[in-house]
Write a protein that holds these residues in place. Structure first.
Motif, short mmCIF file in Angstrom:
data_model
loop_
_atom_site.label_atom_id
_atom_site.label_comp_id
_atom_site.label_asym_id
_atom_site.label_seq_id
_atom_site.Cartn_x
_atom_site.Cartn_y
_atom_site.Cartn_z
N GLU A 1 0.66 4.21 -2.90
CA GLU A 1 0.36 5.61 -2.56
C GLU A 1 1.56 6.52 -2.82
OE1 GLU A 1 -1.28 6.16 1.32
OE2 GLU A 1 -2.77 4.56 1.09
N SER A 2 2.77 5.99 -2.65
CA SER A 2 3.98 6.81 -2.77
C SER A 2 4.39 7.04 -4.21
CB SER A 2 5.15 6.16 -2.03
OG SER A 2 4.87 6.02 -0.66
N ARG B 1 3.93 7.21 2.86
CA ARG B 1 2.57 7.49 2.39
C ARG B 1 2.30 9.00 2.44
NH1 ARG B 1 -1.04 3.65 6.00
NH2 ARG B 1 -2.71 4.79 4.94
N TYR C 1 1.35 11.10 5.51
CA TYR C 1 2.29 11.18 6.65
C TYR C 1 3.54 11.99 6.31
CZ TYR C 1 -0.49 7.45 8.79
OH TYR C 1 -1.52 6.72 9.35
N ARG C 2 3.54 12.66 5.17
CA ARG C 2 4.81 13.23 4.69
C ARG C 2 5.28 14.48 5.43
NH1 ARG C 2 4.50 11.84 -1.70
NH2 ARG C 2 4.88 9.62 -1.41
N ARG D 1 0.83 -1.21 0.00
CA ARG D 1 0.00 0.00 0.00
C ARG D 1 0.87 1.27 0.00
NH1 ARG D 1 -4.34 1.71 4.71
NH2 ARG D 1 -5.05 3.63 3.74
N ILE D 2 1.96 1.23 0.75
CA ILE D 2 2.89 2.37 0.75
C ILE D 2 3.38 2.64 -0.67
CG2 ILE D 2 5.20 3.15 1.47
CD1 ILE D 2 4.72 1.50 4.08
N ALA E 1 3.46 3.53 8.01
CA ALA E 1 3.41 4.79 7.26
C ALA E 1 4.51 4.95 6.23
CB ALA E 1 3.46 5.97 8.24
N GLY E 2 5.59 4.16 6.34
CA GLY E 2 6.69 4.29 5.40
C GLY E 2 7.62 3.12 5.52
#
Length: 228
Positions: A36-37, A120, A123-124, A32-33, A74-75
């Motif tokens: 989205e990334s 993601r 959360y950046r 998923r990361i 988140a990453g």
């Protein structure tokens, strides 16, 4: 194995975070990361698949890191060890990372090579990419390696490609005359440029270029310096 607990700041609010080695239960979150990334035009076939992730946690678990914020993944950041010769720096991402499968991981190499880093988008603003990078520097020190190395995308280059070479673009970013989303971030993390590499990765925004950037282990000593 690696585990670091700390706080990140959402504006002025401290939020608990953990950086740790990722494992099989994390695979859906890691994919998923990636999705989205690295949205299109980034090629979707370059997102992680389960076989690649299994190799990461089996062949070099020390180089498989993820960050959780408030319990939510988140990453992530992934590396492998290679034997890098600074006199022959040219390579592609596919060659040096075994297309992300890292079956060429060399425990006796001198360099931790960054396969991938992603956070993601939601959360950046928490500085997680820098925290992951600093944690991987700690892995370099722990394993007694000479450097951390990786090819940084140059996603701002396509806007300037008609007026300057990739080398001139990198130089302008280093001088602060231009900002690049990836290269400027890597500079902020303590990475320094080695050289530009052509045809590094199929990457429209970077015109397939990358900036090879390193972080040298300040504690590194050669075997001759150790008196061996």
């Amino acid at each position: 194995m690696y585990r670091k607990e700390f706080y990140v700041f959402d504006q002025d609010r401290p939020v608990p975070a953990v950086i740790r080695n990722y494992e099989e239960k994390d695979f859906p979150g890691l994919i998923r990361i990636q999705q989205e990334s690295f949205p299109p035009p980034f090629p979707s076939e370059l997102w992680w698949n389960t076989e690649q992730l299994k190799n990461h946690v089996t062949l070099f678990p020390e180089g498989a890191l993820c960050v959780e914020v408030d319990g939510e993944i988140a990453g992530s950041m992934t590396g492998l060890i290679v034997d890098f010769d600074p006199n022959h720096p040219e390579h592609t991402w596919e060659e040096i990372t075994d297309n992300g499968y890292i079956r060429n991981h060399n425990p006796n190499g001198n360099t931790l090579y960054v396969v991938d880093i992603g956070v993601r988008p939601a959360y950046r603003k928490l500085g997680l990419g820098k925290w992951l990078m600093l944690s991987m520097y700690e892995v370099v020190v722990q394993l007694g390696l000479e450097r951390l190395l990786g090819g940084g995308r140059m996603p701002g280059y396509h806007k300037k490609a008609h007026e300057m070479t990739a080398e001139q673009y990198l130089e302008a970013v280093v001088k602060g005359e231009l900002k690049d989303p990836v290269i400027t971030f890597l500079l902020r993390c303590g990475r320094t440029p080695v050289q530009v590499v052509a045809n590094y990765l199929e990457d429209e925004e970077s015109c397939n270029y990358a900036a090879l950037m390193e972080w040298k282990n300040p504690f590194y000593t050669t075997k001759s310096e150790q008196g061996e």
